[in-house]
Design a protein around this motif. Sequence first.
Motif, mmCIF file in Angstrom:
data_model
loop_
_atom_site.group_PDB
_atom_site.id
_atom_site.type_symbol
_atom_site.label_atom_id
_atom_site.label_comp_id
_atom_site.label_asym_id
_atom_site.label_seq_id
_atom_site.Cartn_x
_atom_site.Cartn_y
_atom_site.Cartn_z
ATOM 1 N N VAL A 72 51.408 46.572 38.184
ATOM 2 C CA VAL A 72 51.379 45.285 37.480
ATOM 3 C C VAL A 72 51.342 44.145 38.489
ATOM 4 O O VAL A 72 50.690 43.112 38.281
ATOM 5 N N GLY A 73 52.054 44.335 39.621
ATOM 6 C CA GLY A 73 51.996 43.312 40.670
ATOM 7 C C GLY A 73 50.588 43.161 41.222
ATOM 8 O O GLY A 73 50.134 42.047 41.507
ATOM 9 N N ARG A 74 49.864 44.255 41.351
ATOM 10 C CA ARG A 74 48.477 44.170 41.797
ATOM 11 C C ARG A 74 47.614 43.448 40.767
ATOM 12 O O ARG A 74 46.703 42.704 41.123
ATOM 13 N N VAL A 75 47.928 43.654 39.473
ATOM 14 C CA VAL A 75 47.191 42.927 38.431
ATOM 15 C C VAL A 75 47.437 41.431 38.564
ATOM 16 O O VAL A 75 46.512 40.609 38.510
ATOM 17 N N ARG A 76 48.728 41.024 38.732
ATOM 18 C CA ARG A 76 49.038 39.604 38.895
ATOM 19 C C ARG A 76 48.391 39.034 40.155
ATOM 20 O O ARG A 76 47.831 37.930 40.138
ATOM 21 N N ASP A 77 48.449 39.811 41.237
ATOM 22 C CA ASP A 77 47.851 39.329 42.488
ATOM 23 C C ASP A 77 46.353 39.151 42.341
ATOM 24 O O ASP A 77 45.787 38.140 42.795
ATOM 25 N N HIS A 78 45.711 40.113 41.700
ATOM 26 C CA HIS A 78 44.269 39.989 41.539
ATOM 27 C C HIS A 78 43.927 38.868 40.560
ATOM 28 O O HIS A 78 42.907 38.177 40.734
ATOM 29 N N GLN A 79 44.769 38.658 39.540
ATOM 30 C CA GLN A 79 44.526 37.554 38.612
ATOM 31 C C GLN A 79 44.608 36.219 39.347
ATOM 32 O O GLN A 79 43.754 35.342 39.176
ATOM 33 N N GLN A 116 39.538 32.164 43.561
ATOM 34 C CA GLN A 116 38.112 32.268 43.843
ATOM 35 C C GLN A 116 37.305 31.359 42.937
ATOM 36 O O GLN A 116 36.347 30.704 43.380
ATOM 37 N N ARG A 117 37.669 31.314 41.660
ATOM 38 C CA ARG A 117 36.955 30.425 40.738
ATOM 39 C C ARG A 117 37.184 28.953 41.088
ATOM 40 O O ARG A 117 36.258 28.133 41.035
ATOM 41 N N LYS A 118 38.409 28.659 41.498
ATOM 42 C CA LYS A 118 38.690 27.280 41.895
ATOM 43 C C LYS A 118 37.920 26.922 43.153
ATOM 44 O O LYS A 118 37.368 25.817 43.279
ATOM 45 N N GLU A 119 37.856 27.864 44.114
ATOM 46 C CA GLU A 119 37.081 27.606 45.324
ATOM 47 C C GLU A 119 35.599 27.454 44.994
ATOM 48 O O GLU A 119 34.902 26.624 45.603
ATOM 49 N N LEU A 120 35.128 28.226 44.018
ATOM 50 C CA LEU A 120 33.730 28.087 43.609
ATOM 51 C C LEU A 120 33.483 26.707 43.016
ATOM 52 O O LEU A 120 32.468 26.057 43.312
ATOM 53 N N MET A 121 34.419 26.228 42.185
ATOM 54 C CA MET A 121 34.260 24.891 41.614
ATOM 55 C C MET A 121 34.405 23.826 42.699
ATOM 56 O O MET A 121 33.678 22.806 42.679
ATOM 57 N N ASP A 122 35.297 24.034 43.667
ATOM 58 C CA ASP A 122 35.391 23.099 44.793
ATOM 59 C C ASP A 122 34.069 23.047 45.550
ATOM 60 O O ASP A 122 33.626 21.971 45.983
ATOM 61 N N GLU A 123 33.469 24.216 45.734
ATOM 62 C CA GLU A 123 32.184 24.258 46.426
ATOM 63 C C GLU A 123 31.124 23.507 45.647
ATOM 64 O O GLU A 123 30.266 22.822 46.232
ATOM 65 N N LEU A 124 31.183 23.594 44.310
ATOM 66 C CA LEU A 124 30.247 22.833 43.487
ATOM 67 C C LEU A 124 30.449 21.331 43.665
ATOM 68 O O LEU A 124 29.489 20.572 43.854
ATOM 69 N N PHE A 125 31.699 20.899 43.575
ATOM 70 C CA PHE A 125 31.980 19.468 43.706
ATOM 71 C C PHE A 125 31.705 18.949 45.107
ATOM 72 O O PHE A 125 31.446 17.751 45.288
ATOM 73 N N CYS A 126 31.776 19.851 46.116
ATOM 74 C CA CYS A 126 31.579 19.419 47.505
ATOM 75 C C CYS A 126 30.109 19.365 47.902
ATOM 76 O O CYS A 126 29.802 18.883 49.001
ATOM 77 N N ILE A 127 29.224 19.855 47.062
ATOM 78 C CA ILE A 127 27.800 19.805 47.410
ATOM 79 C C ILE A 127 27.341 18.345 47.349
ATOM 80 O O ILE A 127 27.504 17.671 46.329
ATOM 81 N N PRO A 128 26.757 17.822 48.419
ATOM 82 C CA PRO A 128 26.239 16.445 48.362
ATOM 83 C C PRO A 128 25.124 16.339 47.326
ATOM 84 O O PRO A 128 24.367 17.284 47.106
ATOM 85 N N ASP A 179 32.098 40.093 37.454
ATOM 86 C CA ASP A 179 31.873 41.547 37.380
ATOM 87 C C ASP A 179 32.892 42.295 38.214
ATOM 88 O O ASP A 179 33.474 43.297 37.770
ATOM 89 N N ARG A 180 33.091 41.791 39.440
ATOM 90 C CA ARG A 180 34.069 42.456 40.301
ATOM 91 C C ARG A 180 35.465 42.360 39.721
ATOM 92 O O ARG A 180 36.240 43.326 39.751
ATOM 93 N N ALA A 181 35.778 41.150 39.172
ATOM 94 C CA ALA A 181 37.102 40.983 38.589
ATOM 95 C C ALA A 181 37.286 41.910 37.388
ATOM 96 O O ALA A 181 38.333 42.562 37.243
ATOM 97 N N GLN A 182 36.218 41.972 36.549
ATOM 98 C CA GLN A 182 36.328 42.829 35.373
ATOM 99 C C GLN A 182 36.456 44.293 35.780
ATOM 100 O O GLN A 182 37.261 45.038 35.212
ATOM 101 N N GLU A 183 35.644 44.689 36.826
ATOM 102 C CA GLU A 183 35.750 46.063 37.297
ATOM 103 C C GLU A 183 37.132 46.349 37.855
ATOM 104 O O GLU A 183 37.719 47.408 37.599
#
Length: 1304
Positions: A416-423, A429-441, A462-466
């Motif tokens: 369960v700890g691995r589930v929380r860690d991966h969550q 990762q999603r937040k970093e992806l959105m940061d990358e979107l906002f950081c694009i000039p 996909d990776r998260a779901q897997e």
Amino acid sequence: MTTLPPVRPPAKAGRKGKHSQRTLLDATDLPAPGFVQAFCASQQLSQAIAAERHCNANGQAAYLKKKQQQLAYVEEAHKREQPPLEAIAAPEILRGELRRDAVFHHGAAGVPAPLTGAAALDICDLRGGGVPMVKVGNEAFVCREKRLENQKNFLASRKVRHDAALEEFQRAVDVLSEECQQEVEGATTRVKKDLEEKVVESNAILEPLEPPPLPERPEGEEPLVLDETTLLDELHDLPLDGTIDPAKAKAVAAENAALKALRALGERTEGEVRGILKAVEASTLTRKKRIESFAGAEGELARIDQLRKSKMEELLKSLVEALTAAAHVVHGEAERLVEEKALSFDQVLLDNRKAMHQLEAKLTVQALEDNKEYKVRWHKGLLLWKQQRHRHSMAVVMRRIRSNEFRQPDSLIEAVGRVRDHQAYVLNQRKELMDELFCIPQQRLTVAAVRQLEEANTQLNDRAQETFDTLLVELRELREALNVSAEQMLGELGLELEVHDARQEWKGHDSVANLIDAEVRPPLRECLDQVAAMLHALSNKLTHQEEALHLAVTGVLSFFTNLAKRQELLKKRVEEFEVNYNGEVEDCEKDFEDTCERNENRMKELHGEIDDAAHHETLDELKQQTFDHLDQMAVGYRDHADQLLCIHNRYPGEAQALIRKETRGYCQDLGLALDPAEETVALAAERAAATAILEAEAVAAAEAAHAPAADEDEAARAARLEALAAAVEAAKAKVHQDAESRETEAVEAETAAFEGLEEKSLWCATDGTALGGGTGCKVLEKKTLEELRGTVLQEPKPEADADADAADAADAADVDGEAESHGDEPVFADGTQALDTLSFDHGWFEENLAGLRDAIFQNLQSQKRYLDRVDIPAACEEVRRDLDQRLRRHTNRKGEVQVEWYVPRYGTVSKHKDKFERHLISVAHKCQDQDDVVEKALQEVEEVEEKFKQDLVSLQDRLGEAETLPVLTSFERQASDLLSGFKDFCKSAVKTLLELSSKAPQALQKDNQAFLMMCKKGEEQYSEPEIAYYGGEIQELNQTLDERMQQRAQKAHELEGQIDEKCKAPMQVFSEAYAAAVESLCASKGYGRKYGEPRRKAQERVRTLIARAKTVGANIEILLDYVKSMLALPIEEGGIEVATMPPLPRIISIRQFFARGGESWTFPAECLGMLYVAVCTMAELGTHLGAFKEGYASKYELSAVPGLRILREDACLMPSSDEQQEVHRKAEAAKKALSDNSAEDREEAESTVQLSRSLEASASLREDSLLRVLGPLMKSEKFNNEIQLVIKASHEAYAGQVPIWEPW
């Protein structure tokens, strides 16, 4: 000699590996032909070599046999034993005498008496190595009494030594007995101690199975029940302040000790209990081995007796040696004394061995009795262990159930700890992806970049779901593994309890399964159900939360995709606008440049035509055309300037309209809007521009539909223009009608879109500064950042959330006491949350949205500044300045055409005409000179022909003066030389004519071509028309030269065809006269093929006779050289090696006659046969040449040479012819008898046949060899007779016409 390899031994059965052997051929295998042939070839080779080596004569074989006998005799003599040398035997004899003398001449103390008198020995002689000299006297009679006294003293001393030896032996035996007694006592003490230790060790091993009994409780107390709780709980603690009764404290301590022992016994495994029995048996076995090592056959007692025996044997040997040395008693008496001592010692050894066996048996029986007692005690402990083991197993299982092993196992917490860690990891990762979107000039924001991040988000999902699926599967597997572990635990418990079979602990149940179902399974099932419920709730919450986060990221990606499309569209439209503007300018410039280039090309064409003109009239026409073209170019410069100014003046308004249109699109996505008042005017202008474009397209379509035809006349053209005007008006009317209908719809749409914007305020910064003004537009804030965030993240509306919460509360109140709902939180057994609730930070997202708005409008402002960078007034001024400069430069070009183009070309045309006329005159002179040379060559040929005829007539008149054939031949050679000289002159004339018909005209044509090439090079500035004109003139000149070439070639070929006719007639007359002169001279002198044939035949016969004699002489030398080489061979002990013999002569071979006669070849026969053939050949050659004197010629004839039997060593000469015929007759009869098997004496018949073969081969040897060596000379006449026949034939052929010819 070739030898066969040794036969390999057969391989051992079962042996494998790289060194294993195998037989080449088993007994049952059929050998291959090659295998058999290999052995046969080796045997044949060995036999052939052996036969070749044993080809010596019988005398040589006898000699070798005699030599072997001699070597055997010498070897036997060497092996025979020889007597010692005298120098060694003499000292040995002397030493023996001295030893015998020393025995009979001992002194009182046993020292031998010194040698005195005549018995003295010279020691120096012994040391010097020579033969000692002994002088013997009459000593026995002089010292007899003294020797007898010494003998008596010697015998007394022997008795004393005898007694001392016996006493010393007895003392040594006593010492040996004491030492052995001490060693036996020490070994006994050690074995007793070791056996006692083994007993103690066995008791210690059995101690765990014999715990102390529980003390009896006082009256009134309940008895202690030993269940699993009692075994697992801590033992009683005693107070340390001394308030408890000592007797009770002792009882509690005893009870605790008993409980500890019982618990320890229950904790032991069956293997450990079985191991106790094995340890006891091992201890007993060790005890037996120790007994055996003490009293066994090879034990310590046996070793002590063996030591006693060996030392006693040494003492007896010493006693024997001492008694023998003392020599007091005879040898038999000494043996009797020693035997008595040995028998008494053997009796002692037998008694010790018997006592040792009895002791070993008693100790072994005692060990076996103790082992039986240990096994009984172990069995009692085993029963107690089963009871305690049952209680211990139940206690261990219950403790595991009450622990976290099945309620909250560590593996489940970790999973369960691995589930929380991966969550959390996926959220980051999603937040970093959105940061990358906002950081694009904004300048770099493209659909591809957003799509790439979208693909990254898809891959992340996909990776998260897997991973989540894997983790959930892992959780389910953990749950299943937990169930399996529980069932396995119960199964192991059941098996263990059944193995223990402690039925008194089953609490009244019939079987172990019923006991487990009643006591263990219910609490275990409760734990497993709790884990399953927690995992179900965790899976539901994880699924809902992932769906919400994925929907939010998808909304952000869709939002940025729209922005990226608008950014790309903005860049595209700005680039298109700039490209269109630059394209219009460049197109205008390009069209102008193309026009200028065409005009300049036309000027160049006119210039080229002026430069290429070949006549003066053409030059005047081209000058006037050039002036007209310059006037048209000035008009084109002014039209280009007007068109370029129109393009520049239209640029600012179109740029502002583009920025407004793009700003309007961005405002729709960012929750902003433009000022309605400005938008109304801008939209109306855009619709008007669109209508104008449609109108232009309609007019273009109408013009394309009424395009002019190729053969259109004036009437058709007028009708077409009238129809075109009507079509254009209709198209414009339709476009305006459609525009009016769209205008109403557009106005209504604008009204609906602008509704409510009057209440909105300007989009301002925190300090109140209006934003968006840099784009040239007024921007209103239609949506706040919070509203925009909800739109982008696709969050549910707050009103809907409130209604849903109220409905859920009502349902929870109505359904009270039911199971947990779908949205319950997953918790562990200890009450902690199993899964966290995650979401994006609203403040962080709104801050990024505000920055995104600012960045987008800064990008719009930068694009507007980029478009406004063009300086339109400066561009218009530059266009006007360029027009003035072009017109000023264009004014002076007419004077340039007159001065620089027209005047120089006029002078050049005049110069070229003069040069061509000079070239024509030069070619005409050269052609006339060549015609003169042709006529001169033909005249010289006629003069040389006349001279040739006169010279032949002169030689023909001189033929009658010749007396010999060489003189006639010289006249013929002179005629041939005249003929060849005349032919060479004619051929030279033909060659000259051919050169004048080919090379000379071709040289003139080359000069013409060189003139034309000079014109084409450009150094003289010949134009293409001039080159074409002069080329035509030169072509006509070349045709004239070709006609001259054909005429001259015809004359050369005619002369070449007449050469043979000019030579044939004179030479034919001369040849007839020459043949008549030769025939007359040969008939009169005997020359030529016909009259000289008898002379040539005589010479050929003489040469043949001489060659035959020389050939025979050479063959004799070959035979003598071969005999010389044979005689020079070295003779060894085993004979002559065949391989060292010289090669056989190529003319004859003696060895084949040995094979034909059935005789053995020998070396002497080979040499004698060759020498015999050489002698016969010399006799025949000398007789043929007449080399012998008349008185001795008959002795050296071939018939006088006796016939030798070369093939047989036992016979010298050949028998007479009658005897040979008789032998052959007897041989034929013997052959017939042998074939009919009627021969009485077979050996005699075979001997007769062999004798006939030998005689026949010997006769053939002489005849065949002479025939090969002499050749044709053997059957020819004598040399002088042959010469006389040649002389006679010559006289008959010429019949006295020539002098007699002598052959020498």
